[in-house]
Motif scaffolding. Structure first.
Motif, PDB file in Angstrom:
ATOM      1  N   TYR A   1      -6.161  -0.915  -2.604  1.00 12.95           N
ATOM      2  CA  TYR A   1      -4.306  -0.889  -2.158  1.00 12.95           C
ATOM      3  C   TYR A   1      -3.835  -1.399  -1.942  1.00 12.95           C
ATOM      4  CZ  TYR A   1      -0.753   2.596  -3.093  1.00 12.95           C
ATOM      5  OH  TYR A   1       0.934   2.549  -2.765  1.00 12.95           O
ATOM      6  N   ASN A   2      -4.182  -1.964  -0.581  1.00 17.05           N
ATOM      7  CA  ASN A   2      -3.619  -3.557   0.377  1.00 17.05           C
ATOM      8  C   ASN A   2      -3.377  -4.726   0.177  1.00 17.05           C
ATOM      9  OD1 ASN A   2      -2.626  -2.396   2.656  1.00 17.05           O
ATOM     10  ND2 ASN A   2      -4.613  -2.512   3.689  1.00 17.05           N
TER      11      ASN A   2
ATOM     12  N   TYR B   1       2.749   0.397   1.869  1.00 19.99           N
ATOM     13  CA  TYR B   1       2.039   0.893   2.809  1.00 19.99           C
ATOM     14  C   TYR B   1       2.084   2.314   3.239  1.00 19.99           C
ATOM     15  CZ  TYR B   1       0.619  -3.383   2.419  1.00 19.99           C
ATOM     16  OH  TYR B   1       0.506  -4.951   1.753  1.00 19.99           O
TER      17      TYR B   1
ATOM     18  N   TYR C   1     -10.726   2.676  -0.698  1.00 16.26           N
ATOM     19  CA  TYR C   1      -9.842   2.693  -1.565  1.00 16.26           C
ATOM     20  C   TYR C   1      -8.005   2.294  -0.905  1.00 16.26           C
ATOM     21  CZ  TYR C   1      -5.343   5.610  -2.736  1.00 16.26           C
ATOM     22  OH  TYR C   1      -3.950   6.247  -2.978  1.00 16.26           O
ATOM     23  N   GLY C   2      -8.248   2.114   0.807  1.00 18.11           N
ATOM     24  CA  GLY C   2      -7.329   1.236   1.573  1.00 18.11           C
ATOM     25  C   GLY C   2      -7.732  -0.232   1.110  1.00 18.11           C
TER      26      GLY C   2
ATOM     27  N   ASN D   1      -0.850   8.629   1.953  1.00 17.49           N
ATOM     28  CA  ASN D   1      -2.303   9.505   0.744  1.00 17.49           C
ATOM     29  C   ASN D   1      -3.280   9.691   1.006  1.00 17.49           C
ATOM     30  OD1 ASN D   1      -0.600   9.272  -1.351  1.00 17.49           O
ATOM     31  ND2 ASN D   1      -0.708   7.132  -1.933  1.00 17.49           N
TER      32      ASN D   1
ATOM     33  N   TYR E   1       3.284  -2.281  -3.571  1.00 18.97           N
ATOM     34  CA  TYR E   1       3.088  -0.735  -3.763  1.00 18.97           C
ATOM     35  C   TYR E   1       3.279  -1.149  -1.675  1.00 18.97           C
ATOM     36  CZ  TYR E   1      -0.235   0.182  -6.838  1.00 18.97           C
ATOM     37  OH  TYR E   1      -0.811  -0.050  -8.098  1.00 18.97           O
TER      38      TYR E   1
ATOM     39  N   ASN F   1       2.891   5.361   1.746  1.00 23.16           N
ATOM     40  CA  ASN F   1       2.858   6.007   1.060  1.00 23.16           C
ATOM     41  C   ASN F   1       0.838   5.907   0.818  1.00 23.16           C
ATOM     42  OD1 ASN F   1       4.995   6.828   0.160  1.00 23.16           O
ATOM     43  ND2 ASN F   1       5.607   5.149  -1.500  1.00 23.16           N
ATOM     44  N   LEU F   2       0.237   4.451   0.997  1.00 26.63           N
ATOM     45  CA  LEU F   2      -0.991   4.816   1.734  1.00 26.63           C
ATOM     46  C   LEU F   2      -1.277   5.826   2.457  1.00 26.63           C
ATOM     47  CD1 LEU F   2      -3.820   3.345   1.139  1.00 26.63           C
ATOM     48  CD2 LEU F   2      -2.951   1.501   2.028  1.00 26.63           C
TER      49      LEU F   2
ATOM     50  N   PHE G   1      -4.167   2.193   6.859  1.00 30.03           N
ATOM     51  CA  PHE G   1      -4.162   3.132   6.205  1.00 30.03           C
ATOM     52  C   PHE G   1      -5.942   3.836   7.364  1.00 30.03           C
ATOM     53  CE2 PHE G   1      -6.865  -0.097   4.895  1.00 30.03           C
ATOM     54  CZ  PHE G   1      -7.923  -0.200   4.638  1.00 30.03           C
TER      55      PHE G   1
END
Length: 494
Positions: free
Chosen positions: A34-35, A42, A30-31, A48, A40, A44-45, A115
């Motif tokens: 997302y990266n 980071y 997921y990380g 989350n 996005y 917030n990552l 993350f």
């Protein structure tokens, strides 16, 4: 009969570990996904993944408590499941959740945008669960290394801080030395017994009176490695430097989760596999405990920095924990377990206060104990919580810290260890001096330059309220915790 049917119960009992391992891999994927997008945020990552980590640990607790089997040796005796391991696993998961919970605001302020930070904490938790369940030295070593390697990375997260880099480098070097002691001790034990399984060692030492000196030497090296991990004298010199240099959120994690895991395996080994070698390991633990309590008590008087003060204070408390184990009795184990519960709550409380101390004016950070002078004027509630936490650490009744020390002293009295009892009481009186001195400065000392602290984050406030209430109202739940620790101690010894 296929492989799964052969080990059906085994797989059922390690579902919590399998689930946590799966979550770690899922969060890693997921990380990474997302990266890959620059659109996005980071921060917030990281947030989350932090919340997903807490939810995963809560689910893991439910899975552990859902197991109905009281005792079983798993996968050809390399892992063990019992109420003793359940107790420590739930204990570790609760404090892992609290450690992650109070670190959100700190991570945001320090701009930790990778993350992998939260994933590394989950790996430490996974390794700790396997340490608790380990039933042979190979499994134990691999589990400890999982914890150590992850903590080495976490301790160096302040990449642009020379103090953090120095602290993490010391931790890596000394941690590797500790692993060497462990392996050398295990090699001596294996070389003269032909086994690395804890149950086989119980049978061997129970039925054989011929104990080779090499086995005793191996036991000494093994215990020395554990004492290093716990930060007890004479293997304590890394503690103040590491606690001061590494990120505070990592310090909270380091001072709770790994120490609980190492304490659990040390207690289990001493009271099962090596119980018939009591005359050999008891003096070592007693000497380490006495020096941790007496020597560091006097060192604490001269400390000026908050983190170094708490680091040395943790060494003293480790001494009391080891003192309970060294008695070799049911009462000693029960007293140590009760002390561990109360001390960890106190640790979370005091370190949450430290991580929350942030000035509105960011010109200088709060580093020295003198920076706490007269914060009662601007933050009376914070000053009150500080006072409760420090009074509890000093063992002032009727706070929880008093009962933790009381039952250690009671176990010493029942064991006939009057010298240890007198030493513990005397050092407790001396230690009350510097705890009360800090409280005096918080409420009455004038400061050269006034400043205001930022408002506490709501997550830190929740943890502080719960932990402070526990310290104050512990007397009302004392009976429950006595019954709980007595049950766990009986499971271990029987």
């Amino acid at each position: 009969m296929n492989f799964y049917n052969l080990f059906a119960n085994n797989f059922t009992l390690i579902i919590p570990e399998i689930f946590l391992f799966t979550v770690i891999n899922f969060l890693l994927i997921y990380g990474v996904l997302y990266n890959t997008s620059v659109y996005y945020n980071y921060i917030n990552l990281v947030k989350n993944i932090g919340w997903l980590s807490i939810q995963s640990l809560l689910i893991t607790i439910c899975l552990i408590l859902n197991n109905k089997i009281s005792f079983l040796l798993l996968f050809n005796n390399i892992l063990i499941h019992s109420y003793f391991t359940i107790f420590f696993k739930v204990f570790i998961l609760i404090f892992s959740i609290l450690s992650i919970f109070v670190s959100f605001n700190y991570i945001k302020n320090e701009k930790i945008t990778t993350f992998e930070y939260q994933i590394l904490t989950l790996i430490v938790v996974l390794g700790s669960l396997f340490v608790i369940s380990a039933n042979d030295f190979l499994t134990l070593y691999l589990s400890i290394e999982i914890i150590s390697l992850s903590l080495y990375i976490l301790s160096s997260y302040k990449k642009y801080s020379s103090l953090s880099t120095e602290a993490s480098l010391k931790y890596v070097i000394l941690g590797s030395f500790s692993s060497g002691l462990f392996l050398f001790g295990v090699s001596l034990i294996y070389g003269f017994t032909g086994t690395i399984n804890f149950n086989d060692l119980i049978i061997l030492f129970f039925t054989n009176d011929d104990i080779y000196y090499a086995i005793i030497l191996g036991l000494i090296f093994l215990l020395s490695s554990f004492l290093f991990k716990l930060g007890s004298v004479p293997f304590h010199m890394w503690i103040p430097d590491i606690y001061e240099g590494i990120p505070t959120s990592v310090t909270i994690f380091l001072t709770t989760v790994p120490k609980i895991a190492i304490f659990s395996i040390l207690t289990r080994l001493c009271y099962t596999s090596f119980y018939n070698l009591y005359n050999y390991w008891q003096p070592l633990l007693t000497i380490s405990a006495i020096f941790s309590i007496v020597l560091i008590t006097f060192v604490l008087i001269s400390q000026k920095k908050i983190k170094r003060f708490l680091a040395y204070s943790s060494i003293v408390h480790m001494g009391y924990l080891l003192l309970g184990i060294s008695f070799g009795t049911l009462e000693g184990v029960q007293a140590s377990l009760l002390y561990l519960i109360i001390y960890m709550i106190n640790t979370i409380n005091i370190w949450t206060l430290v991580i929350s101390l942030e000035r509105v004016q960011k010109t200088n950070k709060i580093i020295y104990l003198s920076d706490l002078n007269y914060i009662y004027k601007t933050n009376p509630l914070l000053a009150f919580i500080f006072a409760i936490s420090l009074f509890s650490m000093a063992g002032i009744p009727p706070l929880a810290g008093f009962f933790s020390k009381f039952y250690i002293f009671l176990a010493a009295l029942e064991n006939g260890s009057y010298f240890l009892l007198f030493t513990g009481i005397l050092t407790s009186v001396i230690s009350a001096f510097y705890y009360i001195r800090i409280i005096k400065s918080i409420f009455f000392e004038s400061k050269n330059q006034s400043f205001y602290l930022k408002q506490l984050d709501y997550k830190n406030t929740i943890v502080l309220m719960v932990s402070t209430s526990f310290l104050i109202l512990f007397i009302f739940v004392l009976k429950f915790f006595i019954m709980l620790t007595n049950f766990v101690a009986l499971i271990l010894i029987n």
